[in-house]
Design an enzyme around this catalytic site. Structure first.
Site, PDB file in Angstrom:
ATOM      1  N   LYS A  54       0.906  -1.329  -0.123  1.00 48.15           N
ATOM      2  CA  LYS A  54      -0.027  -0.362   0.282  1.00 48.15           C
ATOM      3  C   LYS A  54       0.948   1.234   0.512  1.00 48.15           C
ATOM      4  O   LYS A  54       0.527   2.245  -0.677  1.00 48.15           O
ATOM      5  CB  LYS A  54      -1.340  -0.165   1.032  1.00 48.15           C
ATOM      6  CG  LYS A  54      -2.105  -0.883   0.619  1.00 48.15           C
ATOM      7  CD  LYS A  54      -2.918  -0.717   2.288  1.00 48.15           C
ATOM      8  CE  LYS A  54      -4.663  -2.256   2.162  1.00 48.15           C
ATOM      9  NZ  LYS A  54      -4.817  -2.699   2.953  1.00 48.15           N
ATOM     10  N   GLN A  98      -5.263  -0.555   9.795  1.00 53.80           N
ATOM     11  CA  GLN A  98      -4.711  -2.068   9.274  1.00 53.80           C
ATOM     12  C   GLN A  98      -5.069  -3.401  10.272  1.00 53.80           C
ATOM     13  O   GLN A  98      -5.016  -3.422  11.378  1.00 53.80           O
ATOM     14  CB  GLN A  98      -2.890  -2.692   8.771  1.00 53.80           C
ATOM     15  CG  GLN A  98      -2.717  -4.026   7.958  1.00 53.80           C
ATOM     16  CD  GLN A  98      -3.627  -4.093   7.132  1.00 53.80           C
ATOM     17  OE1 GLN A  98      -4.178  -3.439   5.974  1.00 53.80           O
ATOM     18  NE2 GLN A  98      -4.276  -5.228   6.670  1.00 53.80           N
ATOM     19  N   ASP A 121     -11.154   3.488   4.036  1.00 56.46           N
ATOM     20  CA  ASP A 121     -10.859   1.695   4.004  1.00 56.46           C
ATOM     21  C   ASP A 121     -13.161   1.515   4.254  1.00 56.46           C
ATOM     22  O   ASP A 121     -13.155   0.840   3.825  1.00 56.46           O
ATOM     23  CB  ASP A 121     -10.843   1.676   5.505  1.00 56.46           C
ATOM     24  CG  ASP A 121      -9.348   1.114   4.830  1.00 56.46           C
ATOM     25  OD1 ASP A 121      -9.466  -0.427   4.077  1.00 56.46           O
ATOM     26  OD2 ASP A 121      -8.820   0.721   5.889  1.00 56.46           O
TER      27      ASP A 121
END
Ligand code: GUN
Length: 295
Positions: A54, A98, A121
């Site tokens: 990422k 994460q 997200d």
């Protein structure tokens, strides 16, 4: 008959290329780069690998990456304080924490603390609710990438029968919402579904997101169906070698399906491209920067 392979790597590269062009226009006009903060807690090896990819993709798109690697022992209060700081930081357009988090940290508390405007997200309850009632908001990256691949493959999805196997908050539930919005007739299946093979066999579109290697067999599929495999589990084969397997028995499915994503090289690259997209869109919204709507 052999199914067409849906090349997620190529689709992701094309999307990232389009975003990079917009990012360069943004930087010229606004005088700064869009910024993504990534928070990684502990040493979970797959999470480490995802975060590395990422960060690399963020920089390749011309955006700023802010990495926060924290020890497993961090307390929930310290993590909340970091999120408050990132929420208030004008250089940060997107925040990604994460998952999974260590067991002593309550994932729901952390996700709810993110500013919904920086939740690239799409996990915050406000964004989940917006998706459910058809308002603009951030859509989780993996299902968004799956939808893009499906639309690239099948065009208008109106009237098609679709099944999502898996009901997670990250993939299954938002995927079902997106397919519903695209006018599919949607079934959500899970571990308690009574006759899964029969449910799959009725469908033109199958999105597999259960995390059970090769659960879905070739003879479950409707001939000509489009299969999107979100699974990627590293398993040890009888000869001791290791292989990445999806949720679909690929060698069987390719004989029946019309089109299928490979593992790797299918959904994975699209997840990262959509994260880059959401981060750019967040920056553009915050700065009122007008961008190419096809992103
Ligand atoms: N863990 C597995 N997939 C994801 C994802 O898409 N976002 C975050 N934040 N964590 C994950």
């Amino acid at each position: 008959m052999s199914a067409k392979l849906i090349d997620g790597k190529a689709a992701a590269a094309a999307l990232r290329g389009r975003i990079a062009i917009e990012v360069s226009r943004f930087r010229e006009s606004i005088g700064r780069a869009p910024g993504l903060a990534v928070v990684l807690i502990g040493e979970h090896p797959p999470s480490n690998a995802y975060v590395r990819s990422k960060v690399k993709a963020t920089r390749e798109a011309g955006m700023e990456s802010f990495e926060h690697r924290l020890p497993e022992s961090i307390e929930q209060g310290e993590l909340l304080a970091l999120i408050d700081e990132l929420n208030a930081d004008p250089a940060v357009d997107g925040i990604l924490v994460q998952l999974p988090l260590p067991p002593h940290i309550d994932e729901r508390v952390i996700i709810t603390r993110l500013s919904p405007d920086k939740d690239v997200d799409g996990f915050h309850p406000e964004n989940a609710g917006r998706l459910a009632i058809g308002l603009h908001g951030f859509v989780p990256c993996t299902p968004l990438g799956c939808l893009m691949l499906l639309q690239q493959e099948r065009g208008d999805l109106t009237g098609l029968d679709a099944i999502v196997v898996g009901r997670s908050n990250i993939v299954g539930k938002p995927m079902a919402q997106l397919l519903l919005q695209a006018n599919c007739t949607v079934t959500i299946a899970h571990s308690r579904t009574r006759d899964l093979p029969a449910a799959v066999r009725r469908c033109d579109i199958v999105v597999a997101a259960v995390g059970r290697p090769e659960l879905i067999r070739g003879d479950w599929l409707k001939p000509g169906s489009t299969v999107i495999d979100v699974g990627q589990e590293r398993v040890e084969l009888p000869d001791g070698s290791r292989k990445l397997l999806g949720d679909v028995a690929f060698d069987e499915a390719i004989e029946v399906a019309g089109a299928i994503t490979p593992v790797p090289g299918g959904v994975g690259p699209m997840t990262i491209a959509c994260l880059i997209r959401n981060t750019f869109v967040s920056a553009a919204r915050r700065e009122r920067f007008v961008y190419e709507r096809s992103l």
